[in-house]
Enzyme design. Sequence first.
Site, mmCIF file in Angstrom:
data_model
loop_
_atom_site.group_PDB
_atom_site.id
_atom_site.type_symbol
_atom_site.label_atom_id
_atom_site.label_comp_id
_atom_site.label_asym_id
_atom_site.label_seq_id
_atom_site.Cartn_x
_atom_site.Cartn_y
_atom_site.Cartn_z
ATOM 1 N N ARG A 175 0.847 -1.204 0.000
ATOM 2 C CA ARG A 175 0.000 0.000 0.000
ATOM 3 C C ARG A 175 0.876 1.246 0.000
ATOM 4 O O ARG A 175 1.527 1.563 0.989
ATOM 5 C CB ARG A 175 -0.916 -0.007 1.232
ATOM 6 C CG ARG A 175 -1.793 1.235 1.322
ATOM 7 C CD ARG A 175 -2.967 1.068 2.266
ATOM 8 N NE ARG A 175 -2.619 1.035 3.662
ATOM 9 C CZ ARG A 175 -3.512 1.077 4.652
ATOM 10 N NH1 ARG A 175 -4.804 1.155 4.377
ATOM 11 N NH2 ARG A 175 -3.127 1.022 5.909
ATOM 12 N N ASP A 457 -3.595 3.452 14.632
ATOM 13 C CA ASP A 457 -2.745 3.902 13.532
ATOM 14 C C ASP A 457 -3.222 5.270 13.060
ATOM 15 O O ASP A 457 -4.063 5.895 13.723
ATOM 16 C CB ASP A 457 -2.675 2.857 12.414
ATOM 17 C CG ASP A 457 -4.000 2.681 11.681
ATOM 18 O OD1 ASP A 457 -4.942 3.454 11.942
ATOM 19 O OD2 ASP A 457 -4.084 1.780 10.840
HETATM 20 C C1 LIG Z 1 -6.791 1.438 9.721
HETATM 21 C C2 LIG Z 1 -5.826 0.589 8.990
HETATM 22 O O1 LIG Z 1 -5.243 1.017 8.048
HETATM 23 S S1 LIG Z 1 -5.514 -0.947 9.574
HETATM 24 C C3 LIG Z 1 -4.042 -1.398 8.731
HETATM 25 C C4 LIG Z 1 -2.884 -0.644 9.213
HETATM 26 N N1 LIG Z 1 -2.550 -0.993 10.585
HETATM 27 C C5 LIG Z 1 -1.795 -2.083 10.831
HETATM 28 O O2 LIG Z 1 -1.379 -2.726 9.902
HETATM 29 C C6 LIG Z 1 -1.495 -2.454 12.252
HETATM 30 C C7 LIG Z 1 -0.811 -3.790 12.285
HETATM 31 N N2 LIG Z 1 -0.516 -4.243 13.652
HETATM 32 C C8 LIG Z 1 0.523 -3.788 14.334
HETATM 33 O O3 LIG Z 1 1.239 -2.897 13.900
HETATM 34 C C9 LIG Z 1 0.804 -4.437 15.654
HETATM 35 O O4 LIG Z 1 0.049 -5.592 15.806
HETATM 36 C C10 LIG Z 1 0.530 -3.558 16.898
HETATM 37 C C11 LIG Z 1 1.412 -2.313 16.849
HETATM 38 C C12 LIG Z 1 -0.918 -3.139 16.964
HETATM 39 C C13 LIG Z 1 0.869 -4.362 18.144
HETATM 40 O O5 LIG Z 1 2.192 -4.787 17.982
HETATM 41 P P1 LIG Z 1 3.084 -5.385 19.178
HETATM 42 O O6 LIG Z 1 2.924 -4.522 20.377
HETATM 43 O O7 LIG Z 1 4.452 -5.619 18.670
HETATM 44 O O8 LIG Z 1 2.355 -6.743 19.456
HETATM 45 P P2 LIG Z 1 2.921 -7.996 20.234
HETATM 46 O O9 LIG Z 1 3.984 -7.604 21.200
HETATM 47 O O10 LIG Z 1 1.771 -8.742 20.755
HETATM 48 O O11 LIG Z 1 3.563 -8.828 19.043
HETATM 49 C C14 LIG Z 1 3.906 -10.198 19.157
HETATM 50 C C15 LIG Z 1 4.661 -10.594 17.923
HETATM 51 O O12 LIG Z 1 3.830 -10.433 16.783
HETATM 52 C C16 LIG Z 1 4.452 -9.592 15.840
HETATM 53 N N3 LIG Z 1 3.401 -8.784 15.185
HETATM 54 C C17 LIG Z 1 2.411 -8.064 15.757
HETATM 55 N N4 LIG Z 1 1.635 -7.524 14.822
HETATM 56 C C18 LIG Z 1 2.140 -7.915 13.631
HETATM 57 C C19 LIG Z 1 1.741 -7.684 12.295
HETATM 58 N N5 LIG Z 1 0.659 -6.950 12.008
HETATM 59 N N6 LIG Z 1 2.483 -8.224 11.317
HETATM 60 C C20 LIG Z 1 3.562 -8.977 11.605
HETATM 61 N N7 LIG Z 1 3.983 -9.243 12.859
HETATM 62 C C21 LIG Z 1 3.267 -8.714 13.858
HETATM 63 C C22 LIG Z 1 5.389 -8.724 16.635
HETATM 64 O O13 LIG Z 1 6.399 -8.195 15.808
HETATM 65 C C23 LIG Z 1 5.889 -9.724 17.654
HETATM 66 O O14 LIG Z 1 6.859 -10.549 17.027
HETATM 67 P P3 LIG Z 1 7.987 -11.369 17.856
HETATM 68 O O15 LIG Z 1 7.273 -12.180 18.887
HETATM 69 O O16 LIG Z 1 8.680 -12.182 16.843
HETATM 70 O O17 LIG Z 1 8.854 -10.333 18.478
HETATM 71 O O1 LIG Z 2 -7.048 1.544 5.938
HETATM 72 C C1 LIG Z 2 -7.965 1.108 6.564
HETATM 73 C C2 LIG Z 2 -8.828 1.920 7.374
HETATM 74 O O2 LIG Z 2 -9.706 1.359 8.042
HETATM 75 O O3 LIG Z 2 -8.623 3.140 7.358
HETATM 76 MG MG LIG Z 3 -7.055 3.742 5.958
#
Ligand SMILES: CC(=O)SCCNC(=O)CCNC(=O)[C@H](O)C(C)(C)COP(=O)(O)OP(=O)(O)OC[C@H]1O[C@@H](n2cnc3c(N)ncnc32)[C@H](O)[C@@H]1OP(=O)(O)O
Ligand SMILES: O=CC(=O)O
Ligand SMILES: [Mg+2]
Length: 556
Positions: A175, A457
């Site tokens: 994206r 986010d």
């Molecule tokens: C509105 C929108 O646009 S939604 C789409 C955009 N938003 C996103 O993509 C958010 C994606 N999610 C994240 O960034 C994360 O899950 C967070 C920041 C919310 C929480 O992250 P953390 O605090 O690191 O979670 P946590 O400590 O439970 O993570 C455990 C493990 O999972 C991994 N992990 C957590 N979320 C993700 C993810 N989305 N992708 C890959 N790995 C992940 C962490 O890196 C960690 O790895 P490790 O054990 O090897 O060190």
């Molecule tokens: O990108 C996704 C959203 O919910 O905003």
């Molecule tokens: Mg969005």
Amino acid sequence: MENGYSSKSLPLDAPAGIRIRGPLSDPSLNRILSREALQFVADLEREFRPRVKFNLGCRREEQARYDSGELPGFDPATRELREGDWSCSKTPAVIADRRVEITGPVERKMIINALNSGAKVFMADFEDSLSPTWDNIVRGQKNLCDAVNRSISFEDKARNKHYKLNDKTAVLFVRPRGWHLQEAHIEIDGEPATGALIDFGLYYFHNHSSFRSKHDGYGPFFYLPKMQHSREAAVWNAVFDRAEERMAAPRGSIRATVLIETLPAVFQMHEILYELREHSAGLNCGRWDYIFSFVKTVRAHPDRLLPDRFQVGMTQHFLKSYTELLIKTCHRRGVHAMGGMAAQIPIRDDPAANDTAFELVRADKLREVKAGHDGTWAAHPGLIELVTKVFDDNMPRANQLHIKRDDVHVTEADLLQMPRGVRTLEGLRHNTRVGIQYLAAWLTGTGSVPLYNLMEDAATAEISRVQNWQWIKYGAVLDGEIVAVSVSKELFGRVVEEEIGRIEREVGKKRFESGRYREAAALFARQCTKEDLDDFLTLDAYRRIVKFVPALQARL
Ligand SMILES: CC(=O)SCCNC(=O)CCNC(=O)[C@H](O)C(C)(C)COP(=O)(O)OP(=O)(O)OC[C@H]1O[C@@H](n2cnc3c(N)ncnc32)[C@H](O)[C@@H]1OP(=O)(O)O
Ligand SMILES: O=CC(=O)O
Ligand SMILES: [Mg+2]
């Protein structure tokens, strides 16, 4: 050598008219900004910059109409197109089944974890979940190249953990940033480059051939954010055509899913699909930006104040109508209708709260699959099993394109109906606490964070900002107070001070002092109290993360 940056750290042979203004301290990143790659993005920029600017001007004109009392609606001029019979190109087999997609920033370890997570697709994000520091942008491109050619690895020395790809991994989508954001560290003909074209162009240039050889001639795949009108989709389509032509790739090999995440765009779904019909991989319900855009679009309408953020859930009529119309539209045109992101994430230290969070995610995904969505998003690897099971149990085929939803008849009034609920002081406090902490993280290079057990986010933070702005601007009367209280700048000022105190207690003095919390609070407070609402929080905040090579800065 000046302040730690060597002039060698810049690609010295940038083509004429291109100036790289950001420092590249790690030589392994130079390859991303090779002369050929820069020429490719500069060509895109030179061809499409005028159309991007024109479209942003159209956004301003349309907003001026909404500010003078109009509401968005279906365009009578494109009625025939909406009612006519046409289809998008067939979806490639490799992405026919997208039941669960994980999303996350283009951070090295997270890319590996996401690709290994068991999800069908990983959406690697330069947008809502990434703080677009120069380092994050260039390093993100390098990480993606390494992921595409499968050489990516990561060493967590502190935990003695080695990360590498499994044999079977998710299909990668990328994206790019929205059209409104610039990339200040790359100047083309004296102007900052368009962030979207940099993200797309560098990724396409470096990875197009690996994709096509791997995926039956198809790819790379993209998600396209925050569009407001089909004319913006037409620009993306022309960019794809040009990129394919330049790389002698088959027309239609690039595929993209458009996020319907602005209020004006919901009235343009057929039109957007039509513009991208050879490159389309469907639409997605970007619910968080959609709620943000709902408030932003009707910002001059004092009778349209949202209730507390937590009450604006997907069962509210306007959101239900939007998702159903999106499913019906996509399936009529033969492409996927993707669901959105539940904000709950696993809660490690509280099993009861974790169960509740999982139940909320399960209910959200069940609603989506039963409504006819072909797949959905998950924020965290810990949710993949749960979400996959909901889709497996309710979606026996690869997708639900056969479910036409002819029972759905959504009107403009349905899409504009105000959500019901209450406005509370706790809602104002929560918005403020979350907004400040999110911005503090963003300013220090992190674009998605867990706050109070929810994923936050840029899109969710925007809801906090515009909701506060709306309540302050129109003096929203709060529910549940013994005497009538309406939101004012003075009340908000007290809330900001109290919430800063609470944040300091919660994160600890040391982290508070070393973070950018006070700066974030000042920025957030200014944004919430402006006379006129800024279009995006990240436009103001971006100025604070731009980091030019000192020698170049001095010369300006
Ligand atoms: C509105 C929108 O646009 S939604 C789409 C955009 N938003 C996103 O993509 C958010 C994606 N999610 C994240 O960034 C994360 O899950 C967070 C920041 C919310 C929480 O992250 P953390 O605090 O690191 O979670 P946590 O400590 O439970 O993570 C455990 C493990 O999972 C991994 N992990 C957590 N979320 C993700 C993810 N989305 N992708 C890959 N790995 C992940 C962490 O890196 C960690 O790895 P490790 O054990 O090897 O060190
Ligand atoms: O990108 C996704 C959203 O919910 O905003
Ligand atoms: Mg969005």
